[in-house]
Design a protein around this motif. Structure first.
Motif, PDB file in Angstrom:
ATOM      1  N   ARG A 125       4.248   2.527   3.039  1.00 51.38           N
ATOM      2  CA  ARG A 125       3.235   3.417   3.609  1.00 51.38           C
ATOM      3  C   ARG A 125       3.759   4.095   4.875  1.00 51.38           C
ATOM      4  O   ARG A 125       3.567   5.302   5.080  1.00 51.38           O
ATOM      5  CB  ARG A 125       1.996   2.583   3.909  1.00 51.38           C
ATOM      6  CG  ARG A 125       0.776   3.318   4.320  1.00 51.38           C
ATOM      7  CD  ARG A 125      -0.391   2.343   4.478  1.00 51.38           C
ATOM      8  NE  ARG A 125      -0.134   1.385   5.533  1.00 51.38           N
ATOM      9  CZ  ARG A 125      -0.761   1.354   6.698  1.00 51.38           C
ATOM     10  NH1 ARG A 125      -1.739   2.194   6.942  1.00 51.38           N
ATOM     11  NH2 ARG A 125      -0.449   0.473   7.617  1.00 51.38           N
ATOM     12  N   HIS A 176       0.803  -1.217   0.000  1.00 53.04           N
ATOM     13  CA  HIS A 176       0.000   0.000   0.000  1.00 53.04           C
ATOM     14  C   HIS A 176       0.841   1.275   0.000  1.00 53.04           C
ATOM     15  O   HIS A 176       0.315   2.364   0.219  1.00 53.04           O
ATOM     16  CB  HIS A 176      -0.971  -0.023   1.181  1.00 53.04           C
ATOM     17  CG  HIS A 176      -2.015  -1.074   1.030  1.00 53.04           C
ATOM     18  ND1 HIS A 176      -1.808  -2.377   1.429  1.00 53.04           N
ATOM     19  CD2 HIS A 176      -3.244  -1.034   0.495  1.00 53.04           C
ATOM     20  CE1 HIS A 176      -2.875  -3.085   1.160  1.00 53.04           C
ATOM     21  NE2 HIS A 176      -3.762  -2.301   0.590  1.00 53.04           N
ATOM     22  N   THR A 214       3.506   4.046  -1.907  1.00 48.53           N
ATOM     23  CA  THR A 214       3.513   4.724  -3.212  1.00 48.53           C
ATOM     24  C   THR A 214       4.904   5.260  -3.514  1.00 48.53           C
ATOM     25  O   THR A 214       5.684   5.535  -2.607  1.00 48.53           O
ATOM     26  CB  THR A 214       2.517   5.907  -3.222  1.00 48.53           C
ATOM     27  OG1 THR A 214       2.865   6.820  -2.170  1.00 48.53           O
ATOM     28  CG2 THR A 214       1.085   5.452  -3.050  1.00 48.53           C
ATOM     29  N   GLY A 215       5.186   5.405  -4.792  1.00 45.10           N
ATOM     30  CA  GLY A 215       6.449   6.004  -5.214  1.00 45.10           C
ATOM     31  C   GLY A 215       7.680   5.280  -4.728  1.00 45.10           C
ATOM     32  O   GLY A 215       8.690   5.915  -4.448  1.00 45.10           O
TER      33      GLY A 215
END
Length: 196
Positions: free
Chosen positions: A26, A19, A21-22
């Motif tokens: 998280r 979950h 990003t980039g």
């Protein structure tokens, strides 16, 4: 044959990666977005304040980066105001104490209820439940020191690999709290008196 102890605390690395990003997990992204929360910990000679802040950020995520057993209601790690060491405060759901289970005379046919459970999770009685019968929900409050040996040093500033250090601090604290509380959780789950 002795049953294995349940885990009291663990870090959910898989959910965190899935979950994120980039290219960041998280939790790492959350640490960087809340970097100001760590400002008072830079260059601290002791790792305690930094680790306590890392723990707080991890446990405030929903779902948390650090997870705990269904019997654990809350878990905090803080710096002791007495000597600066790391202490934890963990609230654990318990059965009624033995003094209340030896006899039911004290109940006086009022239909006393223990912790409600929904799909195995301990819950608070609903307002409707509270109008139908009295509830007595037992909690244990664990307060204990947490070893500092494996905690990473506090970073020197916001550019000093804060997210990996925070992740490491949470992993260490989860391991230490698991070592401390897994036997307690195991005994509560077994529901039988311990061997003497």
């Amino acid at each position: 044959m002795r049953m294995p102890e349940p885990r009291a605390f663990w870090v959910d690395e898989q959910f965190d990666r899935e979950h994120g990003t980039g290219g960041q997990g998280r939790y790492e992204a959350e640490v960087l977005s809340r970097i100001d929360k760590f400002a008072d910990t830079w260059d601290d000679i002791a790792p305690v304040a930094f680790a306590a802040t890392a723990w707080r950020v991890a446990s405030e995520l929903s779902p948390g980066f650090v997870r705990w057993h269904r019997r654990i209601v809350s878990a905090t790690c803080t710096r002791s105001s007495w000597d600066g060491s790391m202490v934890c405060a963990v609230t654990v759901v318990s059965r009624w104490p033995a003094e209340l289970t030896w006899t039911r005379q004290w109940q006086r046919d009022r239909g006393w209820r223990d912790w409600p459970q929904v799909f195995g999770q301990f819950t608070t009685p609903t307002e409707q439940d509270q109008t139908r019968s009295p509830h007595l929900r037992a909690l244990l409050q664990v307060e204990a020191p947490v070893p500092l040996d494996a905690l990473p040093p506090a970073p020197g500033g916001p550019q000093d690999h804060v997210a990996p250090a925070a992740r490491r601090a949470v992993v260490v604290l989860a391991r230490e709290l698991n070592d401390l509380l897994a036997p307690v959780i195991g005994q509560l789950e077994a529901g039988v008196p311990a061997d003497s």
